[in-house]
Design an enzyme around this catalytic site. Structure first.
Site, PDB file in Angstrom:
ATOM      1  N   ASP A 249       4.686   0.620  11.919  1.00 43.52           N
ATOM      2  CA  ASP A 249       3.479  -0.016  11.372  1.00 43.52           C
ATOM      3  C   ASP A 249       3.333  -1.479  11.812  1.00 43.52           C
ATOM      4  O   ASP A 249       2.337  -2.125  11.466  1.00 43.52           O
ATOM      5  CB  ASP A 249       3.471   0.077   9.836  1.00 43.52           C
ATOM      6  CG  ASP A 249       3.265   1.503   9.353  1.00 43.52           C
ATOM      7  OD1 ASP A 249       2.870   2.350  10.165  1.00 43.52           O
ATOM      8  OD2 ASP A 249       3.501   1.768   8.155  1.00 43.52           O
TER       9      ASP A 249
ATOM     10  N   ARG B 107      -8.705  -0.758   4.421  1.00 37.94           N
ATOM     11  CA  ARG B 107      -7.820   0.275   3.863  1.00 37.94           C
ATOM     12  C   ARG B 107      -6.461  -0.296   3.527  1.00 37.94           C
ATOM     13  O   ARG B 107      -5.795   0.177   2.601  1.00 37.94           O
ATOM     14  CB  ARG B 107      -7.620   1.403   4.885  1.00 37.94           C
ATOM     15  CG  ARG B 107      -8.850   2.232   5.112  1.00 37.94           C
ATOM     16  CD  ARG B 107      -8.527   3.413   5.990  1.00 37.94           C
ATOM     17  NE  ARG B 107      -7.532   4.269   5.333  1.00 37.94           N
ATOM     18  CZ  ARG B 107      -7.088   5.401   5.836  1.00 37.94           C
ATOM     19  NH1 ARG B 107      -7.538   5.819   6.996  1.00 37.94           N
ATOM     20  NH2 ARG B 107      -6.188   6.112   5.187  1.00 37.94           N
TER      21      ARG B 107
ATOM     22  N   LYS C 183       0.841  -1.213   0.000  1.00 36.06           N
ATOM     23  CA  LYS C 183       0.000   0.000   0.000  1.00 36.06           C
ATOM     24  C   LYS C 183       0.871   1.255   0.000  1.00 36.06           C
ATOM     25  O   LYS C 183       0.624   2.180  -0.773  1.00 36.06           O
ATOM     26  CB  LYS C 183      -0.888   0.003   1.246  1.00 36.06           C
ATOM     27  CG  LYS C 183      -1.591   1.324   1.472  1.00 36.06           C
ATOM     28  CD  LYS C 183      -2.457   1.339   2.714  1.00 36.06           C
ATOM     29  CE  LYS C 183      -1.743   1.620   4.017  1.00 36.06           C
ATOM     30  NZ  LYS C 183      -1.455   3.017   4.314  1.00 36.06           N
ATOM     31  N   ASN C 184       1.883   1.264   0.870  1.00 34.48           N
ATOM     32  CA  ASN C 184       2.642   2.505   1.038  1.00 34.48           C
ATOM     33  C   ASN C 184       3.654   2.759  -0.075  1.00 34.48           C
ATOM     34  O   ASN C 184       4.317   3.791  -0.081  1.00 34.48           O
ATOM     35  CB  ASN C 184       3.314   2.531   2.419  1.00 34.48           C
ATOM     36  CG  ASN C 184       2.277   2.745   3.513  1.00 34.48           C
ATOM     37  OD1 ASN C 184       1.119   3.064   3.229  1.00 34.48           O
ATOM     38  ND2 ASN C 184       2.684   2.570   4.764  1.00 34.48           N
TER      39      ASN C 184
ATOM     40  N   ARG D  77       0.821  14.488  13.283  1.00 32.86           N
ATOM     41  CA  ARG D  77       1.287  14.316  11.907  1.00 32.86           C
ATOM     42  C   ARG D  77       1.288  15.607  11.075  1.00 32.86           C
ATOM     43  O   ARG D  77       0.524  15.758  10.116  1.00 32.86           O
ATOM     44  CB  ARG D  77       0.467  13.229  11.201  1.00 32.86           C
ATOM     45  CG  ARG D  77       0.616  11.896  11.901  1.00 32.86           C
ATOM     46  CD  ARG D  77      -0.091  10.792  11.179  1.00 32.86           C
ATOM     47  NE  ARG D  77       0.657  10.317  10.042  1.00 32.86           N
ATOM     48  CZ  ARG D  77       0.182   9.414   9.178  1.00 32.86           C
ATOM     49  NH1 ARG D  77      -1.021   8.936   9.343  1.00 32.86           N
ATOM     50  NH2 ARG D  77       0.918   9.012   8.182  1.00 32.86           N
TER      51      ARG D  77
ATOM     52  N   CYS E 181      -4.841  12.994  13.047  1.00 31.79           N
ATOM     53  CA  CYS E 181      -5.383  11.670  12.784  1.00 31.79           C
ATOM     54  C   CYS E 181      -5.192  10.800  14.014  1.00 31.79           C
ATOM     55  O   CYS E 181      -4.571  11.211  14.992  1.00 31.79           O
ATOM     56  CB  CYS E 181      -4.777  11.040  11.533  1.00 31.79           C
ATOM     57  SG  CYS E 181      -3.219  10.262  11.785  1.00 31.79           S
TER      58      CYS E 181
HETATM   59  C1  EPZ Z   1       4.396   6.978   6.241  1.00 29.91           C
HETATM   60  O1  EPZ Z   1       3.663   8.064   6.774  1.00 29.91           O
HETATM   61  C2  EPZ Z   1       3.443   5.813   6.140  1.00 29.91           C
HETATM   62  N1  EPZ Z   1       2.334   6.171   5.254  1.00 29.91           N
HETATM   63  C3  EPZ Z   1       2.924   5.432   7.524  1.00 29.91           C
HETATM   64  O2  EPZ Z   1       2.112   4.290   7.400  1.00 29.91           O
HETATM   65  C4  EPZ Z   1       4.123   5.098   8.417  1.00 29.91           C
HETATM   66  O3  EPZ Z   1       3.675   4.824   9.718  1.00 29.91           O
HETATM   67  C5  EPZ Z   1       5.112   6.268   8.439  1.00 29.91           C
HETATM   68  O4  EPZ Z   1       5.492   6.615   7.081  1.00 29.91           O
HETATM   69  C6  EPZ Z   1       6.376   5.984   9.215  1.00 29.91           C
HETATM   70  O5  EPZ Z   1       7.001   4.848   8.695  1.00 29.91           O
HETATM   71  C7  EPZ Z   1       2.454   6.002   3.936  1.00 29.91           C
HETATM   72  O6  EPZ Z   1       3.492   5.637   3.424  1.00 29.91           O
HETATM   73  C8  EPZ Z   1       1.250   6.270   3.109  1.00 29.91           C
HETATM   74  P1  EPZ Z   1       6.556  10.306   8.223  1.00 29.91           P
HETATM   75  P2  EPZ Z   1       4.254   9.532   6.719  1.00 29.91           P
HETATM   76  O7  EPZ Z   1       6.495  11.597   7.476  1.00 29.91           O
HETATM   77  O8  EPZ Z   1       5.080   9.682   5.512  1.00 29.91           O
HETATM   78  C9  EPZ Z   1       6.903  13.628  11.674  1.00 29.91           C
HETATM   79  C10 EPZ Z   1       0.178   2.971   7.753  1.00 29.91           C
HETATM   80  O9  EPZ Z   1      -0.341   2.441   8.774  1.00 29.91           O
HETATM   81  N2  EPZ Z   1       6.718  14.649  10.625  1.00 29.91           N
HETATM   82  O10 EPZ Z   1       7.708   9.411   7.956  1.00 29.91           O
HETATM   83  O11 EPZ Z   1       3.127  10.465   6.932  1.00 29.91           O
HETATM   84  C11 EPZ Z   1       5.637  12.799  11.881  1.00 29.91           C
HETATM   85  O12 EPZ Z   1       4.713  13.449  12.701  1.00 29.91           O
HETATM   86  C12 EPZ Z   1       0.727   4.382   7.801  1.00 29.91           C
HETATM   87  O13 EPZ Z   1       0.258   2.406   6.659  1.00 29.91           O
HETATM   88  C13 EPZ Z   1       6.847  15.975  10.969  1.00 29.91           C
HETATM   89  O14 EPZ Z   1       7.101  16.352  12.122  1.00 29.91           O
HETATM   90  O15 EPZ Z   1       5.187   9.507   8.020  1.00 29.91           O
HETATM   91  C14 EPZ Z   1       6.213  11.540  12.483  1.00 29.91           C
HETATM   92  O16 EPZ Z   1       6.451  11.759  13.854  1.00 29.91           O
HETATM   93  C15 EPZ Z   1       0.420   5.105   9.072  1.00 29.91           C
HETATM   94  N3  EPZ Z   1       6.666  16.920   9.982  1.00 29.91           N
HETATM   95  C16 EPZ Z   1       7.567  11.398  11.773  1.00 29.91           C
HETATM   96  O17 EPZ Z   1       7.873  12.702  11.253  1.00 29.91           O
HETATM   97  C17 EPZ Z   1       6.388  16.571   8.688  1.00 29.91           C
HETATM   98  O18 EPZ Z   1       6.245  17.473   7.849  1.00 29.91           O
HETATM   99  C18 EPZ Z   1       7.592  10.397  10.627  1.00 29.91           C
HETATM  100  O19 EPZ Z   1       6.490  10.634   9.770  1.00 29.91           O
HETATM  101  C19 EPZ Z   1       6.289  15.207   8.360  1.00 29.91           C
HETATM  102  C20 EPZ Z   1       6.455  14.261   9.349  1.00 29.91           C
END
Ligand code: EPZ
Length: 429
Positions: A316, A408, A22-23, A131, A126
């Site tokens: 995840d 999902r 998915k991701n 996030r 969320c």
């Molecule tokens: C991706 O989300 C995945 N989603 C998530 O999977 C996964 O949990 C996550 O990466 C971490 O591995 C998809 O790929 C569609 P991040 P993403 O930006 O990209 C902080 C699932 O269950 N952050 O790597 O949104 C954030 O809050 C989902 O399939 C900021 O502070 O995650 C988090 O603490 C859920 N500012 C950390 O970074 C930003 O602008 C990592 O988030 C962006 C992120």
């Protein structure tokens, strides 16, 4: 609303074909906005999030078609989709759509790269944490986009096009890395991304962009170099296997006992999670068919984990591993370092008899001898599947409500588990 009914106690034995990730599928589909030619994606999973994103892309002008079933094809194999954004008809993505799926915010990158303008709703909070998207917007600003926040929307403008730059992420972000790579692919000049996410899905997106004519090096490591090109073409790409789906079933068989072949996935996608399962008492081997995970009747051992960006233990899989630890001998400490609120499954696991205490970012799980079935529900898809894993080992009946979360991200979950001996059924309603 559909529910999943589980009668616990059966071991899992057999073969589970692992679907496309998915991701990886989501950013790959979004990359179709970068070209006026056709992007063909094979092995696309049949998931609610994929259908939802296809709908969102349709609003921007993407023609989306799925190949029909072929002779001899079983329903387990992924779909082949053709995406063509011949003309972008709308550069805005409204709140109603973005709020349903956070990853759709990432359309901001190809829209501003190709059209010089984008207006995309901020996704909002969320279930697993706040996030924010500040780092995604920072990356676009570095590439020369002017960003304003107006009425809950991020408005990005780059009328003269984006310009290559150095982007250093203060924190590893998967979405930030996807956005930076997509935007920089057609920027003028070179881009250097430092502290990039090393997730396999990032490398998969880069491989696809390179097939489309981009010049990206180093994806999968923490430094990515991109030489901007004037335009991108169509391409053919196969979505990589879903490591989280595979890790979920690996955890399930560690929980129930039995012997599962997770077909199509490689150990390299799951190293740290498989190490943790091995430490807990499972036996993991692999060959060119996939990864085989077994556990005989011996008890589970408590193992401490801390989530971390790839190649660390994936956030995840945290909920699933916690479900496993509820039955282990001893006390396990599970630390969540990526999302501040990803413990919504704790209260639901407690309903099944688990003993878990929260201390800040750490869950302290004291293993119990038995879990007992109960009605449960969860607020995100990984939490929901952790309840399925617990239910598979609980005495009696567990009903998992709000199955739409599972739909999902898990393709035909009850069919795949049912085929391996689980007593599991979907109740429509
Ligand atoms: C991706 O989300 C995945 N989603 C998530 O999977 C996964 O949990 C996550 O990466 C971490 O591995 C998809 O790929 C569609 P991040 P993403 O930006 O990209 C902080 C699932 O269950 N952050 O790597 O949104 C954030 O809050 C989902 O399939 C900021 O502070 O995650 C988090 O603490 C859920 N500012 C950390 O970074 C930003 O602008 C990592 O988030 C962006 C992120």
């Amino acid at each position: 609303m559909d529910r999943i009914q589980i009668r616990g106690g059966a071991a899992l034995n057999g073969v589970i074909p692992i679907s496309g990730a998915k991701n990886a599928a989501l950013p790959l589909m979004i990359a179709s906005l970068l070209t006026d030619q056709t992007l063909t994606l094979e092995n696309l999973p049949r998931l609610a999030d994929v259908a939802q994103l296809a709908h969102i892309l349709g609003n921007h002008g993407v023609d989306y078609s799925i190949d029909g079933k072929r002779i001899g094809e079983d329903t387990g194999s992924g779909q082949t989709a053709h995406l063509r954004a011949r003309t972008i008809v709308d550069t805005s993505a409204p709140y109603e759509l973005v709020a349903k799926m956070r990853a759709s915010f990432w359309v901001i990158a190809p829209l501003v790269a190709r059209m010089g303008a984008a207006r995309v709703s901020l996704p909002g909070g969320c279930a697993i944490g706040t996030r924010p998207v500040d780092l995604l917007l920072m990356a676009l600003e570095k590439l020369g986009a002017q960003i304003d926040i107006d009425g809950g929307y991020a408005v990005a403008k780059a009328p003269k096009g984006l310009i290559g730059a150095e982007i250093e992420f203060p924190k590893v972000t998967v979405g930030g890395t996807h956005v930076a790579m997509m935007a920089a692919s057609t920027a003028r000049g070179a881009t250097l991304i430092r502290n990039a996410a090393r997730e396999p899905e990032v490398a998969d997106l880069a491989a696809c962009l390179n097939k489309m004519g981009a010049r990206i090096r180093g994806a999968g490591s923490s430094t990515i170099e991109i030489e901007g090109v004037a335009r991108l073409n169509g391409a053919h790409h196969r979505v990589l296997p879903d490591r989280i789906e595979a890790g979920t079933y690996a955890t399930a068989v560690a929980m129930t006992g039995g012997d599962l072949m997770l077909e199509g996935v490689g150990e390299d996608l799951l190293e740290e999670a498989l190490e943790a399962l091995t430490a807990a008492g499972a036996t993991v081997t692999s060959d060119n068919r996939g990864v085989r995970v077994r556990r005989n009747g011996a008890g589970l051992k408590a193992v401490d984990i801390a989530t971390a960006p790839f190649p660390g233990f994936p956030t995840d899989l945290q909920a699933q591993f916690m479900a496993l630890m509820t039955r282990a001998r001893g006390v396990s400490r599970i630390k969540e370092t990526i999302f501040e609120n990803r413990f919504m499954h704790v209260q639901e696991l407690a309903r099944l008899g688990a003993s878990i205490k929260l201390e800040g970012d750490t869950a302290i799980v004291s293993g119990v001898k038995r879990l007992r079935g109960a009605p449960v529900m969860a607020t995100d898809l990984r939490a929901s599947v952790s309840l399925v894993i617990a239910g598979l080992a609980a005495d009696g009946e567990t009903i998992v409500n709000r199955v739409y979360h599972l739909d999902r991200g898990f393709e035909r979950l009850e069919e795949k588990l049912g085929a391996c001996g689980a007593d599991i059924a979907r109740i429509a309603g």
